[in-house]
Design a protein around this motif. Structure first.
Motif, PDB file in Angstrom:
ATOM      1  N   GLY A  71       0.786  -1.227   0.000  1.00 29.97           N
ATOM      2  CA  GLY A  71       0.000   0.000   0.000  1.00 29.97           C
ATOM      3  C   GLY A  71       0.816   1.274   0.000  1.00 29.97           C
ATOM      4  O   GLY A  71       0.303   2.340   0.350  1.00 29.97           O
ATOM      5  N   LEU A  72       2.086   1.189  -0.408  1.00 29.05           N
ATOM      6  CA  LEU A  72       2.909   2.392  -0.407  1.00 29.05           C
ATOM      7  C   LEU A  72       2.378   3.429  -1.391  1.00 29.05           C
ATOM      8  O   LEU A  72       2.456   4.640  -1.139  1.00 29.05           O
ATOM      9  CB  LEU A  72       4.365   2.033  -0.758  1.00 29.05           C
ATOM     10  N   ILE A  75      -0.365   5.370   0.319  1.00 26.42           N
ATOM     11  CA  ILE A  75       0.180   6.305   1.313  1.00 26.42           C
ATOM     12  C   ILE A  75       0.690   7.567   0.619  1.00 26.42           C
ATOM     13  O   ILE A  75       0.406   8.692   1.051  1.00 26.42           O
ATOM     14  CB  ILE A  75       1.307   5.629   2.108  1.00 26.42           C
ATOM     15  N   LEU A  76       1.445   7.391  -0.458  1.00 27.60           N
ATOM     16  CA  LEU A  76       1.944   8.543  -1.200  1.00 27.60           C
ATOM     17  C   LEU A  76       0.800   9.354  -1.798  1.00 27.60           C
ATOM     18  O   LEU A  76       0.859  10.585  -1.855  1.00 27.60           O
ATOM     19  CB  LEU A  76       2.889   8.074  -2.310  1.00 27.60           C
ATOM     20  N   LYS A  78      -2.192   9.807  -0.612  1.00 28.05           N
ATOM     21  CA  LYS A  78      -2.810  10.626   0.425  1.00 28.05           C
ATOM     22  C   LYS A  78      -1.934  11.820   0.791  1.00 28.05           C
ATOM     23  O   LYS A  78      -2.430  12.891   1.154  1.00 28.05           O
ATOM     24  CB  LYS A  78      -3.079   9.774   1.666  1.00 28.05           C
ATOM     25  N   LEU A  79      -0.618  11.632   0.712  1.00 27.18           N
ATOM     26  CA  LEU A  79       0.300  12.707   1.088  1.00 27.18           C
ATOM     27  C   LEU A  79       0.257  13.879   0.102  1.00 27.18           C
ATOM     28  O   LEU A  79       0.327  15.034   0.510  1.00 27.18           O
ATOM     29  CB  LEU A  79       1.729  12.171   1.189  1.00 27.18           C
ATOM     30  N   SER A 106       2.561   8.753  -8.107  1.00 25.96           N
ATOM     31  CA  SER A 106       3.201   7.967  -7.056  1.00 25.96           C
ATOM     32  C   SER A 106       3.972   6.794  -7.646  1.00 25.96           C
ATOM     33  O   SER A 106       5.097   6.499  -7.227  1.00 25.96           O
ATOM     34  CB  SER A 106       2.155   7.464  -6.059  1.00 25.96           C
ATOM     35  N   GLU A 237      -9.650   4.267  -1.289  1.00 26.85           N
ATOM     36  CA  GLU A 237      -9.171   5.104  -0.189  1.00 26.85           C
ATOM     37  C   GLU A 237      -8.123   6.109  -0.636  1.00 26.85           C
ATOM     38  O   GLU A 237      -7.728   6.979   0.124  1.00 26.85           O
ATOM     39  CB  GLU A 237      -8.597   4.242   0.940  1.00 26.85           C
ATOM     40  N   SER A 238      -7.637   5.998  -1.892  1.00 25.46           N
ATOM     41  CA  SER A 238      -6.643   6.952  -2.372  1.00 25.46           C
ATOM     42  C   SER A 238      -7.246   8.335  -2.532  1.00 25.46           C
ATOM     43  O   SER A 238      -6.527   9.315  -2.662  1.00 25.46           O
ATOM     44  CB  SER A 238      -6.063   6.489  -3.714  1.00 25.46           C
ATOM     45  N   TYR A 242      -4.390  12.857   3.993  1.00 22.98           N
ATOM     46  CA  TYR A 242      -3.919  13.094   5.346  1.00 22.98           C
ATOM     47  C   TYR A 242      -4.128  14.573   5.683  1.00 22.98           C
ATOM     48  O   TYR A 242      -4.325  15.404   4.792  1.00 22.98           O
ATOM     49  CB  TYR A 242      -2.438  12.750   5.449  1.00 22.98           C
ATOM     50  N   SER A 247       1.042  16.435   5.093  1.00 19.27           N
ATOM     51  CA  SER A 247       1.520  16.590   3.716  1.00 19.27           C
ATOM     52  C   SER A 247       2.622  17.628   3.630  1.00 19.27           C
ATOM     53  O   SER A 247       3.594  17.466   2.887  1.00 19.27           O
ATOM     54  CB  SER A 247       0.352  16.976   2.804  1.00 19.27           C
ATOM     55  N   ARG A 287       2.983  -4.470   7.052  1.00 16.72           N
ATOM     56  CA  ARG A 287       1.673  -4.324   6.397  1.00 16.72           C
ATOM     57  C   ARG A 287       1.002  -5.673   6.131  1.00 16.72           C
ATOM     58  O   ARG A 287      -0.001  -5.750   5.440  1.00 16.72           O
ATOM     59  CB  ARG A 287       1.839  -3.577   5.077  1.00 16.72           C
TER      60      ARG A 287
END
Length: 439
Positions: A71-72, A75-76, A78-79, A106, A237-238, A242, A247, A287
């Motif tokens: 899920g990296l 995460i990116l 969302k950032l 990403s 969820e992307s 955050y 961010s 994870r």
């Protein structure tokens, strides 16, 4: 690439033929014989290079698969979402195009080209749904592709793998130079796309030239086939983000890496590859990823990629080998080498800089030829420069052809101009940072 390939081979042949007509047998082997030998040796060397690359490529793509499954990318995504909503005000915050673009960027940042392309095609399809003038690029499309052509690469895994296969003592030493050059290219890409949009107003295509609904549907069907199951795997969820301060801290951290990598790049370079191995494995374990099975799946893809590039390497390495053996390269260095060298661009690196926007495989082959040349090597200034160019820029014409072709956009407006401006900025940035660190 057809024209480039023909020009290189034809120039080599004509140069060797001219020298052959003036050749004295007492001087040794004839230029044509040297040309023949270079062709055979280059073809064999290309296959040996690709086989040597198999192991390193499988390693890196295996690690990338663990990061992807963990899920990296999400995460990116969302950032960087708070930045995206400001760059693309025409796109609603919760529109599917926004999530697809974030995942594309990403994936590119991590060097996951196989994942980036399906996300990019999906983003273009979604952006086209917001396009009131079918067949004409919108400002958001132009900006999206300009950023794509600037590469935004934080981890040039493919180039690192090739440098390792070429015998580099510090294959990851290009990380600081690539980071600096790609930041320059991406910054200029954004500025150019926003500036040029004023000079290229939207003019709808004539009704007769606009894509028909059934044609667009067919194009999307082809794109969906290319995406395979990746399209359905877009994480919902992307679209979430955050908090803004998270961010902002992440962005400041990336920017802070630039001066640190420049100052301490040589010190940290030996730690990078072992650190990546341990870091990705620990991330996967945290994870809940079955790291061994996932690594093997990714490694299989790496094996296939390494074998698929053999024909491209043979073609370009034979052409480059002919170009050098014919004396054409020596003549070019003699004529313009002094001028370009004074600017930090050795004549040997010029073909790489010119080919990069035109053909990824061609530029890849030229870089491979240069860093595997015993007279140059991967750790020389020229080797570092061409490695940085390959890792920090993208194949502009290919990106535009694939992404615009997926939605049948014919009027690209300022997209090409912005992309080429970003390419130029990346080249200048690469020269500056390589001169500073390795010149």
């Amino acid at each position: 690439m057809n024209v480039v390939f023909l020009v290189i081979v034809l120039t080599a042949f004509l140069t060797a033929a001219w020298r052959e007509l003036r050749h004295d047998p007492a001087d040794g082997d004839s230029p044509m014989q040297a040309l023949t030998t270079a062709m055979v040796d280059s073809a064999g060397g290309a296959v040996e290079l690709a086989i040597g690359l198999v192991g390193v490529m499988t390693l890196f793509l295996g690690l990338m698969k663990i990061a992807e499954q963990g899920g990296l990318l999400v995460i990116l995504a969302k950032l960087i979402r708070p930045v995206m909503v400001r760059l693309f005000p025409e796109v609603p915050a919760n529109h599917p195009a926004m999530g697809a673009m974030i995942l594309n960027f990403s994936a590119n940042a991590l060097g996951l080209g196989n994942a980036a392309t399906p996300f990019g095609i999906r983003a273009m399809q979604e952006l086209d749904k917001l396009n009131p003038h079918k067949g004409t690029a919108t400002n958001s499309m132009a900006l999206f592709l300009a950023i794509n052509t600037s590469s935004i690469t934080l981890l040039p895994t493919g180039v690192i793998a090739l440098r390792a296969a070429a015998g580099s003592s510090e294959p990851a030493a290009i990380l600081p130079t690539t980071l600096f050059a790609t930041v320059c290219a991406t910054t200029v890409a954004i500025m150019a796309a926003l500036l040029y949009a004023r000079w290229f107003p939207v003019r709808p295509l004539p009704i007769a030239e606009q894509p028909q609904a059934q044609d667009t549907g067919a194009a999307q069907t082809d794109a969906e086939k290319a995406e395979s199951t990746e399209q359905d795997a877009l994480p919902t969820e992307s679209g979430e983000a955050y908090p803004g301060w998270v961010s902002a801290l992440a962005l400041l951290g990336v920017l802070g890496l630039i001066p640190l990598s420049i100052l301490y790049g040589r010190i940290i370079a030996p730690w990078i590859i072992p650190g990546l191995m341990v870091g990705f494995l620990l991330f996967g374990v945290s994870r809940g990823v079955r790291i061994y099975e996932v690594f093997v799946d990714g490694a299989k893809e790496g094996f296939q990629v390494a074998l698929r590039i053999i024909p491209y390497l043979v073609a370009i390495l034979v052409a480059v080998g002919m170009f050098r053996a014919s004396g054409a390269m020596e003549a070019m260095v003699g004529y313009i080498g002094g001028f370009t060298a004074s600017l930090g661009m050795p004549a040997e690196a010029l073909p790489m800089a010119l080919l990069r926007p035109l053909s990824g495989s061609g530029a890849y082959g030229v870089m491979a030829s240069i860093i595997n040349d015993p007279a140059i090597g991967p750790d020389s200034y020229t080797g570092m420069l061409v490695s940085t160019l390959q890792g920090s820029t993208e194949t502009t014409f290919y990106v535009l052809a694939v992404y615009f072709g997926a939605i049948q956009v014919r009027r690209i407006r300022h997209t090409l101009a912005a992309g080429l401006t970003a390419d130029l900025a990346g080249i200048i940035g690469a020269v500056i940072i390589c001169l500073l660190l390795f010149g």
